[in-house]
Write a protein that holds these residues in place. Sequence first.
Motif, PDB file in Angstrom:
ATOM      1  N   PHE A 128     -12.084  48.055 -74.701  1.00 52.18           N
ATOM      2  CA  PHE A 128     -11.461  48.631 -75.895  1.00 52.18           C
ATOM      3  C   PHE A 128     -10.095  48.020 -76.174  1.00 52.18           C
ATOM      4  O   PHE A 128      -9.720  47.818 -77.328  1.00 52.18           O
ATOM      5  CB  PHE A 128     -11.410  50.154 -75.782  1.00 52.18           C
ATOM      6  CG  PHE A 128     -12.801  50.697 -75.631  1.00 52.18           C
ATOM      7  CD1 PHE A 128     -13.675  50.700 -76.711  1.00 52.18           C
ATOM      8  CD2 PHE A 128     -13.274  51.109 -74.391  1.00 52.18           C
ATOM      9  CE1 PHE A 128     -14.991  51.121 -76.565  1.00 52.18           C
ATOM     10  CE2 PHE A 128     -14.580  51.537 -74.244  1.00 52.18           C
ATOM     11  CZ  PHE A 128     -15.444  51.548 -75.327  1.00 52.18           C
ATOM     12  N   SER A 129      -9.365  47.678 -75.088  1.00 58.03           N
ATOM     13  CA  SER A 129      -8.075  47.010 -75.298  1.00 58.03           C
ATOM     14  C   SER A 129      -8.288  45.611 -75.858  1.00 58.03           C
ATOM     15  O   SER A 129      -7.524  45.138 -76.690  1.00 58.03           O
ATOM     16  CB  SER A 129      -7.287  46.903 -73.992  1.00 58.03           C
ATOM     17  OG  SER A 129      -7.409  48.078 -73.249  1.00 58.03           O
ATOM     18  N   GLU A 143      -8.646  35.929 -71.604  1.00 56.91           N
ATOM     19  CA  GLU A 143      -7.813  36.207 -72.777  1.00 56.91           C
ATOM     20  C   GLU A 143      -7.402  34.951 -73.523  1.00 56.91           C
ATOM     21  O   GLU A 143      -7.323  34.950 -74.750  1.00 56.91           O
ATOM     22  CB  GLU A 143      -6.584  37.019 -72.357  1.00 56.91           C
ATOM     23  CG  GLU A 143      -6.967  38.445 -71.991  1.00 56.91           C
ATOM     24  CD  GLU A 143      -5.780  39.378 -72.065  1.00 56.91           C
ATOM     25  OE1 GLU A 143      -5.073  39.384 -73.082  1.00 56.91           O
ATOM     26  OE2 GLU A 143      -5.561  40.087 -71.073  1.00 56.91           O
ATOM     27  N   MET A 147      -8.221  43.961 -68.338  1.00 55.14           N
ATOM     28  CA  MET A 147      -8.135  44.612 -69.654  1.00 55.14           C
ATOM     29  C   MET A 147      -9.481  45.273 -69.982  1.00 55.14           C
ATOM     30  O   MET A 147     -10.524  44.667 -69.766  1.00 55.14           O
ATOM     31  CB  MET A 147      -7.827  43.541 -70.701  1.00 55.14           C
ATOM     32  CG  MET A 147      -6.992  44.070 -71.828  1.00 55.14           C
ATOM     33  SD  MET A 147      -6.683  42.785 -73.043  1.00 55.14           S
ATOM     34  CE  MET A 147      -5.187  43.403 -73.727  1.00 55.14           C
ATOM     35  N   SER A 148      -9.463  46.488 -70.531  1.00 52.33           N
ATOM     36  CA  SER A 148     -10.731  47.148 -70.853  1.00 52.33           C
ATOM     37  C   SER A 148     -11.312  46.539 -72.125  1.00 52.33           C
ATOM     38  O   SER A 148     -10.611  45.901 -72.912  1.00 52.33           O
ATOM     39  CB  SER A 148     -10.508  48.642 -71.072  1.00 52.33           C
ATOM     40  OG  SER A 148      -9.950  48.845 -72.349  1.00 52.33           O
ATOM     41  N   GLU A 161      -8.975  45.964 -79.525  1.00 53.17           N
ATOM     42  CA  GLU A 161      -7.717  46.324 -80.199  1.00 53.17           C
ATOM     43  C   GLU A 161      -6.821  45.080 -80.348  1.00 53.17           C
ATOM     44  O   GLU A 161      -6.284  44.814 -81.416  1.00 53.17           O
ATOM     45  CB  GLU A 161      -7.050  47.391 -79.324  1.00 53.17           C
ATOM     46  CG  GLU A 161      -6.016  48.260 -79.957  1.00 53.17           C
ATOM     47  CD  GLU A 161      -6.485  49.056 -81.165  1.00 53.17           C
ATOM     48  OE1 GLU A 161      -5.676  49.145 -82.084  1.00 53.17           O
ATOM     49  OE2 GLU A 161      -7.641  49.569 -81.207  1.00 53.17           O
ATOM     50  N   LYS A 162      -6.683  44.338 -79.258  1.00 58.36           N
ATOM     51  CA  LYS A 162      -5.720  43.235 -79.250  1.00 58.36           C
ATOM     52  C   LYS A 162      -6.230  41.997 -80.001  1.00 58.36           C
ATOM     53  O   LYS A 162      -5.468  41.347 -80.705  1.00 58.36           O
ATOM     54  CB  LYS A 162      -5.403  42.859 -77.794  1.00 58.36           C
ATOM     55  CG  LYS A 162      -4.362  41.761 -77.665  1.00 58.36           C
ATOM     56  CD  LYS A 162      -3.816  41.669 -76.252  1.00 58.36           C
ATOM     57  CE  LYS A 162      -2.870  40.473 -76.131  1.00 58.36           C
ATOM     58  NZ  LYS A 162      -2.584  40.164 -74.722  1.00 58.36           N
TER      59      LYS A 162
END
Length: 317
Positions: free
Chosen positions: A4-5, A95, A1-2, A8-9
Amino acid sequence: MSEFSLIEKYFKPLQGKLQYVDVGIGDDCAVVSVPSGFELAMSMDTLVEGIHFFPDVNPEDLGYKALAVNLSDLAAMGAMPKWFTLSVTLPEENEAWLQSFCSGMQDLIKQYPISLIGGDTTRGPLSITIQVHGMMREGQRLLRSTAKVGDKIFVSGLLGDAGLALNAKMQKIALSPEALASVESRLLRPEPRLSLGRLLLASASSMIDLSDGLIGDLGHLAKASGVAAEIFCEKLPLSKYMQAHVDSTGDFTLPLSAGDDYELCFTVPPTSVQTCRCDVKDQAVAITEVGRIVAGSGVTCLLNGEEVEQGRGYQHF
Ligand code: ADP
Ligand code: MG
């Protein structure tokens, strides 16, 4: 996952209900407008692995505490929490860890009107920095520097439990599992005394929050005010577990000097004590008179009128 993602998440949902925010997460800066008649209060705290938390800390507790200790600084000024920015340095992209960390912060965002409006995300040794922004009516704040000779010294809540938990976890003090569970929640989940802090604006003369132990933090307040403080050890508010430790050892070091209580310590002029008690009587947390401000410098601890020697609070350097 970047990166930025991830933002966002995981971080964007912590924006909560944006108030007075023109630009939130996503641009180079956040932009807020402070309504006229109000001032901005800002404070920042960093938590570093190995210093402020154990490497195996539950990320949910870490997220909670990182935000809670910052909110405690706003409480200590009598400010209203509004916004915060968050700098996270993570050793790896994880995550499950982020999800849990953010859910700890959500526990506080649900309780208090505070929104995440920006931050920074980098890779490296685990460390968390939060800056909180609060609002207060112009001129309405409680400083460390305004205690006067004759003022009574009060604290909120109970003292020393976080230190007792820390010592038990480091196997320096033996505690039953039941006792540990009770005091550990005070170490992991301190409650920022925000509504109490605001109520005290009307009657207190000075205030500080207790992050590094009563003697040390009250010492800062006394020094800033150009006065001395006396603490009456027999009056310190203790949990039954802390009381049992003091009874068996005769040692008040934990409630006097251990850090991480995040209670408020404040002074009240004698003529305002009744108003103060009345203003805070419906609060979930009690207040206790533990000493008085006198002329001179430094902090003296007395037990039934006799002076007792005690150590200083936690210092990084
Ligand atoms: P810049 O390159 O301009 O410093 P970044 O790429 O670091 O911006 O961040 C992009 C946007 O995401 C910014 O609005 C920033 O405030 C926000 N942001 C980055 N990390 C976090 C975080 N941990 N929590 C909240 N917002 C973050
Ligand atoms: Mg930029």
